[in-house]
Design an enzyme around this catalytic site. Structure first.
Site, PDB file in Angstrom:
ATOM      1  N   SER A 129      15.702 -27.841 -39.231  1.00  0.00           N
ATOM      2  CA  SER A 129      16.507 -27.887 -40.473  1.00  0.00           C
ATOM      3  C   SER A 129      17.968 -27.567 -40.205  1.00  0.00           C
ATOM      4  CB  SER A 129      15.944 -26.844 -41.450  1.00  0.00           C
ATOM      5  OG  SER A 129      16.863 -26.567 -42.467  1.00  0.00           O
ATOM      6  N   TYR A 159      21.169 -32.174 -44.666  1.00  0.00           N
ATOM      7  CA  TYR A 159      21.335 -32.258 -46.119  1.00  0.00           C
ATOM      8  C   TYR A 159      22.550 -33.117 -46.407  1.00  0.00           C
ATOM      9  CZ  TYR A 159      17.796 -28.849 -47.447  1.00  0.00           C
ATOM     10  OH  TYR A 159      16.612 -28.219 -47.691  1.00  0.00           O
ATOM     11  N   THR A 216      17.449 -35.402 -46.090  1.00  0.00           N
ATOM     12  CA  THR A 216      16.733 -34.889 -47.258  1.00  0.00           C
ATOM     13  C   THR A 216      17.507 -35.282 -48.508  1.00  0.00           C
ATOM     14  OG1 THR A 216      15.815 -33.095 -45.966  1.00  0.00           O
ATOM     15  CG2 THR A 216      15.854 -32.784 -48.349  1.00  0.00           C
ATOM     16  N   LYS A 234      13.662 -38.246 -46.752  1.00  0.00           N
ATOM     17  CA  LYS A 234      12.642 -37.300 -47.227  1.00  0.00           C
ATOM     18  C   LYS A 234      12.961 -36.831 -48.644  1.00  0.00           C
ATOM     19  CE  LYS A 234      11.170 -32.599 -46.083  1.00  0.00           C
ATOM     20  NZ  LYS A 234      12.056 -31.909 -47.000  1.00  0.00           N
ATOM     21  N   HIS A 293       9.474 -31.671 -52.050  1.00  0.00           N
ATOM     22  CA  HIS A 293      10.058 -30.507 -51.378  1.00  0.00           C
ATOM     23  C   HIS A 293       9.126 -29.297 -51.495  1.00  0.00           C
ATOM     24  CE1 HIS A 293      14.237 -29.666 -49.754  1.00  0.00           C
ATOM     25  NE2 HIS A 293      13.711 -28.461 -49.690  1.00  0.00           N
TER      26      HIS A 293
HETATM   27  C1  LIG Z   1      10.451 -21.929 -46.802  1.00  0.00           C
HETATM   28  C2  LIG Z   1      10.778 -23.390 -46.897  1.00  0.00           C
HETATM   29  C3  LIG Z   1      12.036 -23.824 -46.515  1.00  0.00           C
HETATM   30  C4  LIG Z   1      12.339 -25.183 -46.558  1.00  0.00           C
HETATM   31  N1  LIG Z   1      13.560 -25.611 -46.086  1.00  0.00           N
HETATM   32  C5  LIG Z   1      13.820 -26.922 -46.025  1.00  0.00           C
HETATM   33  C6  LIG Z   1      15.006 -27.391 -45.420  1.00  0.00           C
HETATM   34  O1  LIG Z   1      15.817 -26.620 -44.923  1.00  0.00           O
HETATM   35  N2  LIG Z   1      15.223 -28.727 -45.404  1.00  0.00           N
HETATM   36  C7  LIG Z   1      14.329 -29.612 -45.947  1.00  0.00           C
HETATM   37  O2  LIG Z   1      14.578 -30.815 -45.906  1.00  0.00           O
HETATM   38  N3  LIG Z   1      13.190 -29.192 -46.494  1.00  0.00           N
HETATM   39  C8  LIG Z   1      12.906 -27.883 -46.539  1.00  0.00           C
HETATM   40  N4  LIG Z   1      11.723 -27.467 -47.064  1.00  0.00           N
HETATM   41  C9  LIG Z   1      10.734 -28.434 -47.545  1.00  0.00           C
HETATM   42  C10 LIG Z   1       9.814 -28.855 -46.411  1.00  0.00           C
HETATM   43  O3  LIG Z   1      10.503 -29.665 -45.484  1.00  0.00           O
HETATM   44  C11 LIG Z   1       8.619 -29.669 -46.943  1.00  0.00           C
HETATM   45  O4  LIG Z   1       9.075 -30.719 -47.743  1.00  0.00           O
HETATM   46  C12 LIG Z   1       7.652 -28.802 -47.729  1.00  0.00           C
HETATM   47  O5  LIG Z   1       7.480 -27.540 -47.136  1.00  0.00           O
HETATM   48  C13 LIG Z   1       6.306 -29.494 -47.831  1.00  0.00           C
HETATM   49  O6  LIG Z   1       5.414 -28.765 -48.591  1.00  0.00           O
HETATM   50  P1  LIG Z   1       4.322 -27.744 -48.000  1.00  0.00           P
HETATM   51  O7  LIG Z   1       5.072 -26.495 -47.663  1.00  0.00           O
HETATM   52  O8  LIG Z   1       3.397 -27.561 -49.133  1.00  0.00           O
HETATM   53  O9  LIG Z   1       3.716 -28.383 -46.784  1.00  0.00           O
HETATM   54  C14 LIG Z   1      11.387 -26.107 -47.034  1.00  0.00           C
HETATM   55  C15 LIG Z   1      10.129 -25.659 -47.417  1.00  0.00           C
HETATM   56  C16 LIG Z   1       9.811 -24.317 -47.342  1.00  0.00           C
HETATM   57  C17 LIG Z   1       8.430 -23.858 -47.744  1.00  0.00           C
END
Ligand SMILES: Cc1cc2nc3c(=O)[nH]c(=O)nc-3n(C[C@H](O)[C@H](O)[C@H](O)COP(=O)(O)O)c2cc1C
Length: 387
Positions: free
Chosen positions: A107, A130, A156, A252, A276
């Site tokens: 990320s 981002y 994203t 995404k 997300h």
């Molecule tokens: C703690 C956390 C931080 C996240 N940070 C980002 C991020 O920095 N960039 C991003 O594109 N998605 C981020 N996401 C979303 C994840 O890439 C992903 O879409 C999501 O976790 C999928 O759902 P799941 O946790 O139920 O598998 C984050 C998700 C979580 C749980």
């Protein structure tokens, strides 16, 4: 050492061993958390079709994602502040993914920098960006990702502003944490986390601090997003970012057929059907409910993947059987990391692969490409409940 048999076991250990602020950061959705809850509840409503007397020898979970061979079609999603769940968390997760043979996505909002991760793995990983207003930063960070050998860019597209997560505000989430009396009291029982953190120098947003001017509080995710994220984002701008990268791109955060059509027309190599993890638009439908419509619309034009709500190999099977070419997992591996560091991420991947393999066998299937709608039993009207 406790016996770990499921992702839920890892989640319990994660909660016990990680400061509340960071466990809560992972284990929350926006506002009422309806979408966060429904992501997993909707998977649970879909059942698997047991078949017998089918040769189940010689099975494999191998597949490809973006033309890359994978041990199973499960990539590690970009997760901000992974290096606060456990010291050097991004490096640990990337190493576990590499050894297991699945892709890792770093990320923008990571603690370890692109260079930190690149120095500690030998295969290319993916980088997530981002959509920011600052093109000078965008160009420099993409140059760094290219120099580090990143083989694909995840853009994203569902976070132009932050969906509010109540717990983060209440906990005063920052990286590193500010040592308030409540944080200190919490840390007293999380000694392992503290000792490891004291031993690393990576405690700040490694891709941001020192690489940008004028972020009011670079320790705060919320203030950085409010200042820098591009609320005027449109498809022309997405195309510009894709061109700026010039390599493979994964978009995404797609949750509608029209947006999927636009993504395919814009030239995305893959899209991720995603809300997300329920952290952005509270009230949005779960990814699994939207998946078949999106596969129908663009499945022949681009690779369609899914994330949000995957907690088991059975969930992976359900997504693949509904037409996803691959999936991403977020929390499932973060629980493993918070629980046990690198071996915990490996354990999460092992659990998911074993569950996927066993469930495939009991559905009478031997290969990922054989999975299909016939493996599932779905409540009538499930995909048309909302219109
Ligand atoms: C703690 C956390 C931080 C996240 N940070 C980002 C991020 O920095 N960039 C991003 O594109 N998605 C981020 N996401 C979303 C994840 O890439 C992903 O879409 C999501 O976790 C999928 O759902 P799941 O946790 O139920 O598998 C984050 C998700 C979580 C749980």
């Amino acid at each position: 050492m406790p016996v770990i048999t499921s992702i839920a076991d890892l989640k319990r250990l994660h909660k016990r061993r990680t400061p509340k602020m960071f466990y809560d950061y992972a284990e929350s959705g926006s506002y009422t958390e309806q979408t966060f809850r429904e992501n997993t509840e909707d998977f649970a409503q879909i059942r698997l079709n047991q078949r017998i007397a089918r040769d189940m020898t010689g099975r494999s979970t191998k597949s490809t994602m973006l033309g890359q061979d994978v041990a199973m079609p499960v990539a590690l999603a970009p997760v901000g502040m992974t290096g606060m769940q456990r010291a050097d968390g991004e490096i640990k997760a990337a190493r576990a993914a590499e050894k297991f043979g699945v892709p890792y996505t770093l990320s923008t909002m990571s603690i370890c920098s692109i260079e930190d991760v690149a120095e500690n793995v030998s295969q290319p990983f993916w980088f997530q960006i981002y959509t920011l207003t600052d093109d000078d930063y965008n160009k420099r960070v993409l140059d760094r990702a290219r120099a580090a050998g990143c083989s694909a860019l995840v853009i994203t597209v569902d976070l132009q502003l932050l969906g509010q997560r109540h717990k983060d505000l209440k906990n005063g989430l920052t990286a590193p944490p500010k040592f308030t009396p409540a944080v200190l009291a919490d840390l007293a029982t999380k000694w392992r986390w503290g000792i490891e953190m004291l031993q690393t120098k990576r405690r700040f947003f490694g891709n941001i601090v020192g690489h940008v001017e004028s972020a009011a509080d670079p320790a705060s995710l919320a203030s950085w997003t409010a200042e820098k994220f591009d609320q005027s984002l449109n498809w022309d701008r997405i195309k510009q970012l894709m061109d700026m990268w010039g390599g493979k791109v994964i978009l995404k955060g797609i949750l509608s057929e029209e947006d999927a059509e636009m993504a395919a027309a814009t030239g995305a190599d893959a899209i991720v059907v995603s809300n997300h993890g329920g952290r952005q638009l509270d009230g949005a439908l779960s990814s699994i409910r939207m998946l078949p419509k999106i596969v129908n619309a663009v499945g022949d034009k681009t690779e369609v993947w899914l994330d949000s709500g995957i907690r088991s190999g059975q969930d992976v099977l359900k997504a693949l059987a509904l037409g996803a070419k691959g999936v991403m997992i977020g929390r499932a591996y973060v629980y493993g990391l918070g629980a046990m560091g690198e071996p915990g991420v490996t354990k999460a991947l092992e659990v998911i692969q074993k569950e996927l393999d066993t469930s495939m066998a009991l559905c009478g299937k031997r290969r990922i490409e054989d999975l299909g709608r016939d493996d599932l039993l779905i409540p009538n009207g499930f995909f048309d409940t909302y219109s």
